[in-house]
Structures are given as C-alpha cells and as structure tokens.
Design an enzyme around this catalytic site. Structure first.
Site, mmCIF file in Angstrom:
data_model
loop_
_atom_site.group_PDB
_atom_site.id
_atom_site.type_symbol
_atom_site.label_atom_id
_atom_site.label_comp_id
_atom_site.label_asym_id
_atom_site.label_seq_id
_atom_site.Cartn_x
_atom_site.Cartn_y
_atom_site.Cartn_z
ATOM 1 N N ARG A 1 11.229 -5.608 5.734
ATOM 2 C CA ARG A 1 10.968 -4.212 6.095
ATOM 3 C C ARG A 1 11.508 -3.917 7.498
ATOM 4 N NH1 ARG A 1 4.963 -1.956 5.489
ATOM 5 N NH2 ARG A 1 4.556 -2.650 7.594
ATOM 6 N N LYS B 1 0.837 -1.210 0.000
ATOM 7 C CA LYS B 1 0.000 0.000 0.000
ATOM 8 C C LYS B 1 0.867 1.254 0.000
ATOM 9 C CE LYS B 1 -2.551 -0.687 3.687
ATOM 10 N NZ LYS B 1 -2.044 -1.911 4.301
#
Ligand code: AMP
Length: 189
Positions: free
Chosen positions: A127, A13
């Site tokens: 991440r 996103k």
C-alpha cells in the site's frame, strides 16, 4: 443497517467498507479518512491530529469523539452507516454506545476481519508503494500494530459479550471475503 468494521491496519477494512457501502447504500464513515481530510485542509482538528497520525499513535479520544458525533449527526447517517476505524478504544466504544442510545438506536453488527501479522506487514508495504501514505513506513506500521493489539483488540471481547461480533477470515480474494461478510450478517441481502 448500522455496522462497524474492526480489524488491524491492512486487514481490508477500506476495501470491504466500499463494497458494503454499495451493497447496503449506507455512508462509509472512516475516521482515518475524515482525519486525513482534516490534515489536508489544515483545519484545527487536522493540525492537532497530524503528529499523532504520523507517529502511528491514536488521536486523543476527545478529538475523535467530537468529530464522529458531528459526522454521525448528519442526515445521511439517519438510516444507517458503516463505521471503519472507529471505535478504536474501549472509551470510544462506550461513548458510541451512549451516543447511539441517546438517539434510541444501537449497532446491529460488528464485523471483525481476522488477518495474520505477517500478511498485514506485507500488505502495508504494498500500500505504501501504491498510495504513498506517510504512515505506512515499516516503523510506523509496527507501532500501529502495537496500538491495535493494545487498545483496539479488547473491543472484540466488548462486542462479543453484547452478541454483536461477527468474525470473518480476512485472507483470500476480496470477493470471497465480501460473500463471507454478507453471510455472517445473516440474510445475504
Ligand atoms: P486508519 O486509516 O483507520 O488506519 O487511521 C489512520 C490514523 O488515523 C491512525 O493511525 C490514527 O492515528 C488515526 N485514527 C483513525 N481513527 C482513529 C480513532 N478512531 N481513534 C484514534 N485515532 C484514529
């Protein structure tokens, strides 16, 4: 252009949101970013939200809705926006619909990024290594995924029924995913 991006944590996103912001010249309004800024700045909202975020839980609807109402009321959102991470519950989605209806507008497209659970866990591990986000450890990731499937996944049906849902496969090269998103918005603008 009034858009919302839906997808589990790690579905891309943030990446796709940045591309869409550039393409459509609309503000990228990420509830997670707004909350992280509030935590960093030590505001009252940040102090209330931090424990929920660290636990991988949702911040209560009332706090998030007040924050989003304020953000969407700013002048830069008048000609459109891209929502990322909001709405996250059916109650938030219904409030958003009402909030926009009060301004005689509505969402135009809700883009759903589909990614498998295995891929998400691998991406969030990467991440964590790169961004040191405190809520990307394995236990919290699993909790955030549980919350996603329990609270947020039902929004797919909510928006499908309204004819707003555009489903895009979220696995592959980011550029190819961006092209697929633009194609699903109908005009490739
Ligand atoms: P994100 O960056 O979108 O993954 O959000 C990080 C964290 O912020 C989430 O795990 C939640 O604790 C909180 N959060 C972000 N957006 C919302 C929302 N719309 N409703 C409730 N909590 C949220």
């Amino acid at each position: 252009m009034r858009l919302a991006l839906l997808g589990p944590p790690g579905s891309g996103k943030g990446t796709q949101g940045a591309v869409l912001r550039e393409h459509f010249k609309i503000p990228h309004v990420s509830s997670g970013d707004l909350l992280r800024t509030a935590v960093r700045d030590g505001t009252e909202l940040g102090r209330k939200a931090k424990a929920y975020m660290d636990a991988g839980e949702l911040v209560p609807d009332a706090l998030v809705l007040a924050m989003m109402k304020e953000r969407l009321g700013k002048p830069d959102c008048r000609s459109g926006f891209l929502l990322d991470g909001f709405p996250r519950t059916l109650a938030q989605a219904e409030s958003l619909t009402r909030m926009l209806a009060d301004d005689r507008t509505s969402l135009e497209h809700v883009i759903s990024l589909g990614v498998t659970e295995k891929e998400i866990i691998a991406r969030l591990r990467d991440r964590r290594a790169q961004e040191h986000r405190s809520d990307d450890d394995d236990g919290t990731v699993k909790q955030r995924l549980r919350v996603y499937f329990a609270e947020t996944a039902p929004l797919l049906e909510y928006y499908r029924k309204q004819g707003l849902l555009r489903e895009v496969q979220g696995i592959g090269k980011p550029d190819a995913i961006s092209v697929a998103i633009r194609a699903t918005l109908g005009n490739g603008r």
